[in-house]
Design a protein around this motif. Structure first.
Motif, mmCIF file in Angstrom:
data_model
loop_
_atom_site.group_PDB
_atom_site.id
_atom_site.type_symbol
_atom_site.label_atom_id
_atom_site.label_comp_id
_atom_site.label_asym_id
_atom_site.label_seq_id
_atom_site.Cartn_x
_atom_site.Cartn_y
_atom_site.Cartn_z
ATOM 1 N N ARG A 271 1.521 -20.192 -8.421
ATOM 2 C CA ARG A 271 2.065 -18.978 -7.833
ATOM 3 C C ARG A 271 1.370 -18.501 -6.558
ATOM 4 O O ARG A 271 1.988 -17.834 -5.742
ATOM 5 C CB ARG A 271 2.033 -17.848 -8.874
ATOM 6 C CG ARG A 271 2.962 -18.058 -10.065
ATOM 7 C CD ARG A 271 4.398 -18.221 -9.611
ATOM 8 N NE ARG A 271 5.317 -18.376 -10.710
ATOM 9 C CZ ARG A 271 6.080 -17.407 -11.197
ATOM 10 N NH1 ARG A 271 6.009 -16.201 -10.675
ATOM 11 N NH2 ARG A 271 6.912 -17.644 -12.184
ATOM 12 N N ASN A 275 0.033 -15.775 2.548
ATOM 13 C CA ASN A 275 0.798 -14.559 2.841
ATOM 14 C C ASN A 275 1.727 -14.197 1.680
ATOM 15 O O ASN A 275 2.927 -13.989 1.842
ATOM 16 C CB ASN A 275 1.618 -14.734 4.125
ATOM 17 C CG ASN A 275 2.119 -13.399 4.666
ATOM 18 O OD1 ASN A 275 1.626 -12.336 4.296
ATOM 19 N ND2 ASN A 275 3.127 -13.451 5.527
ATOM 20 N N ILE A 276 1.151 -14.109 0.496
ATOM 21 C CA ILE A 276 1.922 -13.886 -0.731
ATOM 22 C C ILE A 276 2.662 -12.546 -0.711
ATOM 23 O O ILE A 276 3.676 -12.371 -1.388
ATOM 24 C CB ILE A 276 0.987 -13.978 -1.966
ATOM 25 C CG1 ILE A 276 1.810 -14.112 -3.243
ATOM 26 C CG2 ILE A 276 0.039 -12.798 -2.023
ATOM 27 C CD1 ILE A 276 0.977 -14.422 -4.470
ATOM 28 N N CYS A 277 2.171 -11.590 0.076
ATOM 29 C CA CYS A 277 2.812 -10.271 0.149
ATOM 30 C C CYS A 277 3.841 -10.179 1.265
ATOM 31 O O CYS A 277 4.393 -9.102 1.523
ATOM 32 C CB CYS A 277 1.750 -9.189 0.330
ATOM 33 S SG CYS A 277 0.632 -9.020 -1.072
ATOM 34 N N ASN A 278 4.061 -11.300 1.968
ATOM 35 C CA ASN A 278 5.063 -11.345 3.056
ATOM 36 C C ASN A 278 4.795 -10.294 4.141
ATOM 37 O O ASN A 278 5.698 -9.568 4.577
ATOM 38 C CB ASN A 278 6.475 -11.139 2.491
ATOM 39 C CG ASN A 278 6.883 -12.279 1.574
ATOM 40 O OD1 ASN A 278 6.639 -13.450 1.885
ATOM 41 N ND2 ASN A 278 7.489 -11.944 0.453
ATOM 42 N N ILE A 279 3.549 -10.202 4.569
ATOM 43 C CA ILE A 279 3.176 -9.284 5.643
ATOM 44 C C ILE A 279 3.681 -9.850 6.964
ATOM 45 O O ILE A 279 3.470 -11.023 7.277
ATOM 46 C CB ILE A 279 1.644 -9.098 5.675
ATOM 47 C CG1 ILE A 279 1.164 -8.521 4.339
ATOM 48 C CG2 ILE A 279 1.239 -8.180 6.826
ATOM 49 C CD1 ILE A 279 -0.333 -8.484 4.197
ATOM 50 N N GLU A 280 4.322 -9.024 7.734
ATOM 51 C CA GLU A 280 4.977 -9.491 8.955
ATOM 52 C C GLU A 280 3.984 -9.940 10.023
ATOM 53 O O GLU A 280 4.272 -10.849 10.811
ATOM 54 C CB GLU A 280 5.878 -8.387 9.520
ATOM 55 C CG GLU A 280 7.067 -8.068 8.620
ATOM 56 C CD GLU A 280 7.972 -7.014 9.217
ATOM 57 O OE1 GLU A 280 7.644 -6.518 10.328
ATOM 58 O OE2 GLU A 280 8.987 -6.688 8.584
ATOM 59 N N ASN A 286 -6.126 -3.581 6.952
ATOM 60 C CA ASN A 286 -5.911 -3.178 5.562
ATOM 61 C C ASN A 286 -5.613 -1.679 5.438
ATOM 62 O O ASN A 286 -4.815 -1.250 4.611
ATOM 63 C CB ASN A 286 -7.146 -3.500 4.716
ATOM 64 C CG ASN A 286 -7.298 -4.995 4.508
ATOM 65 O OD1 ASN A 286 -6.336 -5.748 4.688
ATOM 66 N ND2 ASN A 286 -8.485 -5.420 4.142
ATOM 67 N N LEU A 289 -2.021 -1.132 6.149
ATOM 68 C CA LEU A 289 -1.193 -1.660 5.068
ATOM 69 C C LEU A 289 -1.145 -0.727 3.873
ATOM 70 O O LEU A 289 -0.119 -0.557 3.224
ATOM 71 C CB LEU A 289 -1.698 -3.040 4.627
ATOM 72 C CG LEU A 289 -1.433 -4.205 5.583
ATOM 73 C CD1 LEU A 289 -2.121 -5.461 5.076
ATOM 74 C CD2 LEU A 289 0.054 -4.436 5.739
ATOM 75 N N SER A 290 -2.273 -0.109 3.549
ATOM 76 C CA SER A 290 -2.329 0.787 2.390
ATOM 77 C C SER A 290 -1.483 2.024 2.576
ATOM 78 O O SER A 290 -1.128 2.708 1.627
ATOM 79 C CB SER A 290 -3.785 1.184 2.105
ATOM 80 O OG SER A 290 -4.305 1.925 3.207
ATOM 81 N N SER A 292 1.470 1.947 4.251
ATOM 82 C CA SER A 292 2.876 1.581 4.396
ATOM 83 C C SER A 292 3.546 1.315 3.070
ATOM 84 O O SER A 292 2.893 1.244 2.048
ATOM 85 C CB SER A 292 2.993 0.341 5.279
ATOM 86 O OG SER A 292 2.275 -0.728 4.699
#
Length: 292
Positions: A271, A275-280, A286, A289-290, A292
């Motif tokens: 799994r 870029n597992i969170c698909n950040i653009e 960070n 990101l927190s 958004s």
């Protein structure tokens, strides 16, 4: 003490004292520490009340034999009658008075005051109410009040048609629940352990020892003791060694830990991805990101 209103005096409750320590209560120091604190408690003023629930095991019985206390045994007869009324109300196909006062009296007599024996028997019958299930828990060869013997009887019936491979999956699942103590659903455990839809069949076979219908958590430490092959009972709550957990379903803690570790690595290998969170953008901090 004079500043505390009488109606607000502290009452401390310790539930399931017999489950203290490690999974199999093998941590002698942890058990002794808890029991020593209980002894110290009785040196306090009598205004401070301590309520404890527990199975009567040798170390616990020894401590309480040397301190003043009041003991109460929880009656099982009222529990049996009310539970059967609830079962018959929820199943219109059953007679209103099912299974009858004689069966209620018989089960109460077999439990001999052991509350977890009664809870286990009733849970097993409730999952699929029938005279056949009643006969299984009323088997004349079962020792009275021996909850391990009841576990043995019910498990052999629940998983009697399982192949060696399927039995191994039962061990994998139960061992993982016991060690991790995670509140996960069958679907989540199936994904974690990679055992597919068989997890639902195992769940059905274990309904009688589960704490709720949402997650896989065992209702009582005695079932964990049974699955680990532990014989840790007092003389008044004896266990027949021949009816301890049968080899096909006995958990080896070392093997269980290894299986859990392998399962975690397998799941991460499958799994985890870049870029597992698909950040653009990789140039976003960070802190941003927190928000958004």
């Amino acid at each position: 003490l004079s500043n505390i209103p009488y109606v607000r005096l502290p009452i401390i409750i310790i539930d399931a004292l017999d489950e203290s320590g490690s999974l199999d209560r093998s941590s002698i120091k942890a058990c002794r520490d808890i029991l020593s604190h209980i002894v110290e408690w009785f040196k306090l003023l009598p205004h401070f009340k301590l309520i404890i629930t527990s199975r009567i095991e040798d170390d616990i019985k020894h401590v309480f034999s040397n301190i003043h206390h009041q003991s109460f045994i929880i009656s099982t007869s009222d529990t049996v009658s009310s539970k059967f009324r609830e079962i018959s109300d929820n199943h219109p196909n059953l007679p209103i008075d099912w299974p009858g006062d004689d069966v209620v009296d018989d089960l109460t007599r077999r439990a001999l005051g052991i509350f977890i024996w009664m809870v286990t028997a009733l849970s097993y019958v409730e999952s699929y109410p029938s005279n056949e299930r009643l006969n299984i828990v009323k088997d004349g060869t079962l020792p009275f009040r021996d909850v391990h013997a009841l576990y043995y009887q019910v498990l052999t019936r629940s998983f009697s048609g399982y192949s060696s491979y399927e039995c191994a999956k039962v061990i994998d699942l139960v061992g993982t629940v016991v060690i991790t103590q995670l509140s996960l659903t069958t679907k989540e455990f199936g994904l974690f352990l990679n055992i597919g839809t068989i997890v639902d069949n195992i769940y059905d076979g274990l309904l009688f020892v589960l704490a709720d219908e949402e997650t896989l958590q065992f209702i009582h430490q005695s079932f964990v003791d049974f699955m680990l092959g532990n014989i840790n009972q007092s003389a008044n709550d004896s266990i027949d060694d021949e009816l301890s957990c049968f080899e096909d379903f006995c958990i080896d803690l070392t093997n269980a830990h290894c299986f859990i570790t392998e399962s975690m690595f397998r799941l991460m290998n499958k799994r985890l991805q870049f870029n597992i969170c698909n950040i653009e953008s990789l140039f976003v901090t960070n802190a941003v990101l927190s928000q958004s």
